[in-house]
Design a protein around this motif. Structure first.
Motif, PDB file in Angstrom:
ATOM      1  N   GLY A   1       1.788  -5.327  10.561  1.00 12.76           N
ATOM      2  CA  GLY A   1       1.624  -6.054   9.506  1.00 12.76           C
ATOM      3  C   GLY A   1       3.096  -6.096   8.785  1.00 12.76           C
ATOM      4  N   ALA A   2       3.815  -4.787   8.938  1.00 14.81           N
ATOM      5  CA  ALA A   2       5.112  -4.938   8.556  1.00 14.81           C
ATOM      6  C   ALA A   2       5.785  -5.842   9.311  1.00 14.81           C
ATOM      7  CB  ALA A   2       5.668  -3.557   8.313  1.00 14.81           C
ATOM      8  N   LEU A   3       5.815  -5.826  10.551  1.00 13.87           N
ATOM      9  CA  LEU A   3       6.456  -6.663  11.499  1.00 13.87           C
ATOM     10  C   LEU A   3       6.246  -8.106  11.302  1.00 13.87           C
ATOM     11  CD1 LEU A   3       6.648  -4.902  14.720  1.00 13.87           C
ATOM     12  CD2 LEU A   3       8.587  -5.268  13.378  1.00 13.87           C
ATOM     13  N   ILE A   4       5.071  -8.632  11.021  1.00 11.40           N
ATOM     14  CA  ILE A   4       4.628  -9.797  10.788  1.00 11.40           C
ATOM     15  C   ILE A   4       5.283 -10.266   9.540  1.00 11.40           C
ATOM     16  CG2 ILE A   4       2.674 -11.300  10.222  1.00 11.40           C
ATOM     17  CD1 ILE A   4       0.754  -9.764  12.174  1.00 11.40           C
ATOM     18  N   LYS A   5       5.256  -9.501   8.575  1.00 10.26           N
ATOM     19  CA  LYS A   5       6.076  -9.956   7.075  1.00 10.26           C
ATOM     20  C   LYS A   5       7.654  -9.769   7.140  1.00 10.26           C
ATOM     21  CE  LYS A   5       1.744  -9.817   4.390  1.00 10.26           C
ATOM     22  NZ  LYS A   5       1.298  -9.332   3.394  1.00 10.26           N
ATOM     23  N   SER A   6       8.135  -9.382   8.455  1.00 10.13           N
ATOM     24  CA  SER A   6       9.817  -9.305   8.376  1.00 10.13           C
ATOM     25  C   SER A   6      10.130 -10.107   9.499  1.00 10.13           C
ATOM     26  CB  SER A   6      10.173  -7.849   8.372  1.00 10.13           C
ATOM     27  OG  SER A   6       9.329  -7.023   9.346  1.00 10.13           O
ATOM     28  N   TYR A   7      10.038  -9.428  10.865  1.00 13.89           N
ATOM     29  CA  TYR A   7      10.638 -10.039  12.167  1.00 13.89           C
ATOM     30  C   TYR A   7       9.742 -11.377  12.099  1.00 13.89           C
ATOM     31  CZ  TYR A   7      10.936 -10.754  16.946  1.00 13.89           C
ATOM     32  OH  TYR A   7      10.946 -11.466  18.310  1.00 13.89           O
ATOM     33  N   TYR A   8       8.569 -11.318  12.295  1.00 15.94           N
ATOM     34  CA  TYR A   8       7.829 -12.777  12.434  1.00 15.94           C
ATOM     35  C   TYR A   8       8.125 -13.930  11.400  1.00 15.94           C
ATOM     36  CZ  TYR A   8       3.927 -16.116  12.910  1.00 15.94           C
ATOM     37  OH  TYR A   8       3.416 -17.106  13.027  1.00 15.94           O
ATOM     38  N   ALA A   9       8.225 -13.322  10.095  1.00 18.45           N
ATOM     39  CA  ALA A   9       8.478 -14.113   8.813  1.00 18.45           C
ATOM     40  C   ALA A   9       9.934 -14.802   9.097  1.00 18.45           C
ATOM     41  CB  ALA A   9       8.494 -13.351   7.709  1.00 18.45           C
TER      42      ALA A   9
ATOM     43  N   ALA B   1       4.038  -0.990   2.184  1.00 15.15           N
ATOM     44  CA  ALA B   1       4.419  -2.358   1.562  1.00 15.15           C
ATOM     45  C   ALA B   1       5.962  -2.429   1.794  1.00 15.15           C
ATOM     46  CB  ALA B   1       4.163  -2.527   0.190  1.00 15.15           C
ATOM     47  N   ALA B   2       6.227  -2.429   2.973  1.00 15.90           N
ATOM     48  CA  ALA B   2       7.706  -2.338   3.434  1.00 15.90           C
ATOM     49  C   ALA B   2       8.592  -3.484   3.005  1.00 15.90           C
ATOM     50  CB  ALA B   2       7.677  -2.473   5.072  1.00 15.90           C
ATOM     51  N   THR B   3       7.909  -4.657   2.900  1.00 13.40           N
ATOM     52  CA  THR B   3       8.502  -5.821   2.483  1.00 13.40           C
ATOM     53  C   THR B   3       8.486  -6.250   0.998  1.00 13.40           C
ATOM     54  OG1 THR B   3       6.700  -7.529   2.946  1.00 13.40           O
ATOM     55  CG2 THR B   3       8.434  -7.025   4.554  1.00 13.40           C
ATOM     56  N   GLY B   4       7.766  -5.347   0.282  1.00 10.57           N
ATOM     57  CA  GLY B   4       7.509  -5.478  -1.124  1.00 10.57           C
ATOM     58  C   GLY B   4       6.314  -6.246  -1.324  1.00 10.57           C
ATOM     59  N   TYR B   5       5.411  -6.596  -0.495  1.00  7.23           N
ATOM     60  CA  TYR B   5       4.129  -7.189  -0.169  1.00  7.23           C
ATOM     61  C   TYR B   5       3.327  -6.099   0.506  1.00  7.23           C
ATOM     62  CZ  TYR B   5       6.725 -10.921  -2.061  1.00  7.23           C
ATOM     63  OH  TYR B   5       7.558 -11.701  -3.024  1.00  7.23           O
ATOM     64  N   PRO B   6       2.196  -6.084   0.309  1.00  5.30           N
ATOM     65  CA  PRO B   6       1.367  -5.045   1.037  1.00  5.30           C
ATOM     66  C   PRO B   6       1.408  -5.526   2.852  1.00  5.30           C
ATOM     67  CG  PRO B   6      -0.023  -6.012  -0.832  1.00  5.30           C
ATOM     68  CD  PRO B   6       1.161  -6.730  -0.865  1.00  5.30           C
TER      69      PRO B   6
ATOM     70  N   LEU C   1      10.486   0.127   7.927  1.00  6.07           N
ATOM     71  CA  LEU C   1       9.565  -0.966   8.434  1.00  6.07           C
ATOM     72  C   LEU C   1       8.292  -0.027   8.844  1.00  6.07           C
ATOM     73  CD1 LEU C   1      11.287  -3.961   9.926  1.00  6.07           C
ATOM     74  CD2 LEU C   1      10.181  -3.720   7.707  1.00  6.07           C
ATOM     75  N   LEU C   2       8.655   1.106   9.605  1.00 10.12           N
ATOM     76  CA  LEU C   2       7.298   1.420  10.528  1.00 10.12           C
ATOM     77  C   LEU C   2       7.056   2.983   9.950  1.00 10.12           C
ATOM     78  CD1 LEU C   2       8.605   0.052  13.756  1.00 10.12           C
ATOM     79  CD2 LEU C   2       7.197  -0.992  12.051  1.00 10.12           C
ATOM     80  N   HIS C   3       7.867   3.435   9.239  1.00 11.99           N
ATOM     81  CA  HIS C   3       7.460   4.850   8.808  1.00 11.99           C
ATOM     82  C   HIS C   3       6.938   4.914   7.262  1.00 11.99           C
ATOM     83  CE1 HIS C   3       8.830   6.923  12.844  1.00 11.99           C
ATOM     84  NE2 HIS C   3       9.445   5.454  12.773  1.00 11.99           N
ATOM     85  N   THR C   4       6.020   6.054   6.977  1.00  8.34           N
ATOM     86  CA  THR C   4       5.613   6.336   5.648  1.00  8.34           C
ATOM     87  C   THR C   4       5.818   7.643   5.062  1.00  8.34           C
ATOM     88  OG1 THR C   4       3.938   5.643   4.303  1.00  8.34           O
ATOM     89  CG2 THR C   4       3.401   6.638   6.539  1.00  8.34           C
ATOM     90  N   HIS C   5       5.105   8.049   4.042  1.00  6.61           N
ATOM     91  CA  HIS C   5       5.173   9.487   3.779  1.00  6.61           C
ATOM     92  C   HIS C   5       3.489   9.695   3.416  1.00  6.61           C
ATOM     93  CE1 HIS C   5       6.024   6.844  -0.083  1.00  6.61           C
ATOM     94  NE2 HIS C   5       5.190   7.931  -0.682  1.00  6.61           N
ATOM     95  N   TYR C   6       3.315  10.788   2.853  1.00  8.36           N
ATOM     96  CA  TYR C   6       1.810  11.114   2.593  1.00  8.36           C
ATOM     97  C   TYR C   6       1.804  11.926   1.168  1.00  8.36           C
ATOM     98  CZ  TYR C   6       1.889  10.179   7.407  1.00  8.36           C
ATOM     99  OH  TYR C   6       2.173   9.405   8.647  1.00  8.36           O
ATOM    100  N   ILE C   7       0.679  12.150   0.831  1.00 13.76           N
ATOM    101  CA  ILE C   7       0.374  12.719  -0.911  1.00 13.76           C
ATOM    102  C   ILE C   7      -0.587  13.836  -0.631  1.00 13.76           C
ATOM    103  CG2 ILE C   7      -0.495  11.660  -2.892  1.00 13.76           C
ATOM    104  CD1 ILE C   7       0.108   8.790  -2.204  1.00 13.76           C
ATOM    105  N   LYS C   8      -0.398  14.671  -1.722  1.00 15.02           N
ATOM    106  CA  LYS C   8      -1.165  15.809  -1.808  1.00 15.02           C
ATOM    107  C   LYS C   8      -2.381  15.396  -2.495  1.00 15.02           C
ATOM    108  CE  LYS C   8      -1.517  20.700  -3.144  1.00 15.02           C
ATOM    109  NZ  LYS C   8      -0.805  21.898  -3.566  1.00 15.02           N
ATOM    110  N   ARG C   9      -3.455  15.446  -2.204  1.00 11.58           N
ATOM    111  CA  ARG C   9      -4.688  15.146  -3.217  1.00 11.58           C
ATOM    112  C   ARG C   9      -5.520  16.154  -3.285  1.00 11.58           C
ATOM    113  NH1 ARG C   9      -4.653   9.230  -2.488  1.00 11.58           N
ATOM    114  NH2 ARG C   9      -3.680   8.741  -0.774  1.00 11.58           N
ATOM    115  N   ASP C  10      -5.983  16.076  -4.683  1.00 10.48           N
ATOM    116  CA  ASP C  10      -6.945  17.236  -5.136  1.00 10.48           C
ATOM    117  C   ASP C  10      -8.300  17.124  -4.198  1.00 10.48           C
ATOM    118  OD1 ASP C  10      -9.301  18.794  -6.487  1.00 10.48           O
ATOM    119  OD2 ASP C  10      -7.918  18.021  -8.371  1.00 10.48           O
TER     120      ASP C  10
END
Length: 585
Positions: free
Chosen positions: A330-338, A369-374, A568-577
């Motif tokens: 999805g991130a590549l479609i909205k960046s590279y492909y776009a 949301a790497a491009t500012g969009y989901p 574009l391709l990496h993320t982070h995680y959230i500690k949740r209750d």
């Protein structure tokens, strides 16, 4: 195991001494009806549909939990048995929402099937109904208690298999209900959205949150460029929705049907699976060389990720930072492909066809949301795609096979096996082994990490480097493995976890499997075999040899784990209750 001799419906047979009467009857083709029973998951005798007469017993017996014994005489089709089963079914129906034509399970509902088979024509017990709840709070799962038959299958799979434990029984007798604690919504408890509760529910008391109308609207919108991608496991199960045998691969027909639906481009998430291997493989090598956090644990399964965030936050730094493949694509479609096609990211609508209900929640995560969009705008399950194809009146089985679109539709055999437990590990090893040794593998089939055993272990010899790996499927088995790592009993370099039993091939969004078919068929192995067969048939079977992967690095991403790749391709995680949580948490 020794045998015992019993008589069922005047037929004398020998069966293993650890059999139940239900096992014995089915072994000779006698189909005793069941509703609550689910082999190896829910064997409690609660619904009373499987009643039989046993010589010498004062009352009818529940065959699903009744052990055989030497000399036992059983009758499964007496007048008393038929009347008791029918009365039980009529009582269940009297408290059931019977708007069957509008139901998500119309045509494949186990309660509906039994009612038809047993000739139910009227409900003589009309009266008060249990107060019902329609819980729409989750991004992934809808809970409708007006359809619940209190069979307990969802409770058993959530508590015993997944070991999440957010579903349980409340109240007693006629007032008994099934749901989260304190009448909370699903989004208010530590549900991981895996959808295994949906997969085992015999009715539609649990179902995925439908996104079909949003996708139809996007397809009708002339200002939207609508791109679709399909996960590896979808091709191994979609055909079942059109009467094809389980395990039939329908890759070409699937691509053709998506074009008929009107998508502007049809891409393959397998491409992003290959990309994941490059990013994840080099991340692992970096951790091994630079004393990084080990064991590194895969991050492809959003149900597993949410489980880790709620229940094992101490392992968040062990998770690979790679997004799941469909989010990468999805991130590549909205960046590279776009960029390549001079389309604004905001004008692109990305639809992911997934075997997984947890992907619906994942797509809503703000950090994806790497491009500012989901990265991904809508997620449809395999079941939802089948509904769209049927609604469009497409003759699926007679479609000519078609290929995916270039460039983001090209993939290798390593990408397709992502859908089976052990597949991510095997795909990674095919690449990591050659990168580390600088030599071409003589045999790229790492069969030691294949199979449906709950936890698999292996030590892989990579020249001077010996890598200890483990594979777990279902969050229950992941929990077992993590506890061993925490205690120091086990030590690994790399762990693959899939949130669902069997991996994505038996995800919460795949075609429904009845309790009867679960009893006789090995669904995990049968669907996985389709993926391994497709892998064997591929000209290229290693992710790092995919020419289109090389192309995208050369033209856009530079190299694995580059700064741009991380953006574009990496993320982070959230500690949740892990107890009561906030809405949408």
């Amino acid at each position: 195991m020794s045998n015992v001799t019993i008589t069922i419906d005047n037929k004398k047979i020998q069966v293993p001494a650890d059999s139940t009467v239900l096992d014995a009857a089915r072994a000779i083709g006698i189909d005793i009806p069941t509703l609550c029973f689910l082999k190896d998951i829910n064997e409690v005798g609660a619904c009373r549909m499987c009643l039989v007469e046993v010589e010498g017993a004062r009352a009818l017996q529940t065959s699903c939990v009744l052990p055989v014994s030497e000399g036992m005489v059983v009758k499964t089709n007496t007048k008393a048995v038929r009347e008791a089963r029918k009365a039980t079914l009529e009582l269940l129906l009297s408290n059931h929402n019977r708007e069957c034509l509008m139901c998500a399970r119309n045509g494949n509902c186990e309660l509906q099937t039994l009612s038809n088979e047993m000739g139910i024509k009227e409900i003589p017990f009309e009266g008060e109904k249990t107060e019902s709840t329609l819980d729409l709070s989750s991004h992934s799962i809808v809970r409708d208690t007006s359809k619940c038959i209190v069979c307990g299958r969802c409770v058993s799979v959530c508590n015993n298999v997944q070991q999440v434990g957010v579903l349980g029984f409340s109240n007693r007798g006629f007032e008994t209900t099934v749901g989260p604690v304190f009448d909370k919504g699903i989004s208010e408890v530590a549900c991981i959205n895996c959808g295994q509760c949906i997969a085992v529910c015999p009715v539609a008391a649990l179902r995925e949150k439908d996104a079909i109308d949003y996708v139809w609207d996007a397809l009708e919108n002339p200002n939207k460029h609508v791109v679709v991608q399909t996960a590896p496991a979808v091709r191994a199960a979609l055909g079942e929705e059109f009467g094809l045998p389980m395990g039939t691969s329908v890759t070409g027909k699937m691509a053709a049907s998506l074009r008929r639906l009107g998508f502007d481009k049809v891409f393959d998430t397998d491409f992003a699976a290959d990309l994941t291997i490059l990013e994840e493989g080099y991340e692992l090598l970096s951790r091994l060389k630079n004393n990084g956090k080990l064991p590194m644990i895969t991050s492809c399964s959003p149900g597993w990720i949410k489980f880790c965030e709620h229940y094992y936050p101490e392992f968040l730094d062990n998770l690979s930072t790679c997004k799941s493949p469909h989010e990468m694509l999805g991130a590549l479609i909205k960046s590279y492909y776009a960029e390549k096609n001079n389309i604004k990211p905001e004008d692109i609508y990305v639809v992911s066809i997934m075997p997984c209900t947890a992907k619906k929640f994942e797509a809503k995560r703000e950090e994806l949301a790497a491009t500012g969009y989901p990265d991904v705008d809508a997620v449809l399950t395999t079941r939802e795609l089948a509904k769209m194809i049927k609604e469009a009146r497409i003759d699926f089985n007679n479609l000519e096979d078609e290929d995916f679109d270039d460039v983001l539709g090209e993939s290798t055999g390593a990408g397709v096996i992502f859908g089976a437990t052990g597949g991510v590990m095997e795909a990674a090893l095919r690449t990591v082994a050659e990168v580390v040794t600088g030599k071409e593998l003589e045999n790229i089939d790492f069969k030691q990490v294949r199979g449906t055993e709950g936890i698999k272990e292996a030590e892989i010899d990579l020249g001077e480097l010996k890598v200890k790996v483990a594979v777990a499927h279902s969050t229950g088995k992941a929990k077992e493995l993590l506890e061993k790592v925490k205690s120091g009993e086990k030590e690994y370099h790399f762990i693959e976890v899939m949130g669902c039993p069997g991996g994505c091939v038996t995800g919460g969004g795949q075609p429904y499997i009845s309790a009867k078919d679960r009893y006789t068929k090995d669904v995990m192995k049968t669907r996985a075999k389709a993926l391994y067969n497709e892998d064997m048939g591929k000209a290229i079977r290693k992710s790092h040899e995919n020419p289109m992967i090389k192309k995208i690095y050369d033209e856009f991403l530079e190299k694995p784990n580059s700064h741009k790749a991380h953006q574009l391709l990496h993320t982070h995680y959230i500690k949740r209750d892990k107890y009561i949580v906030n809405i949408n948490n």
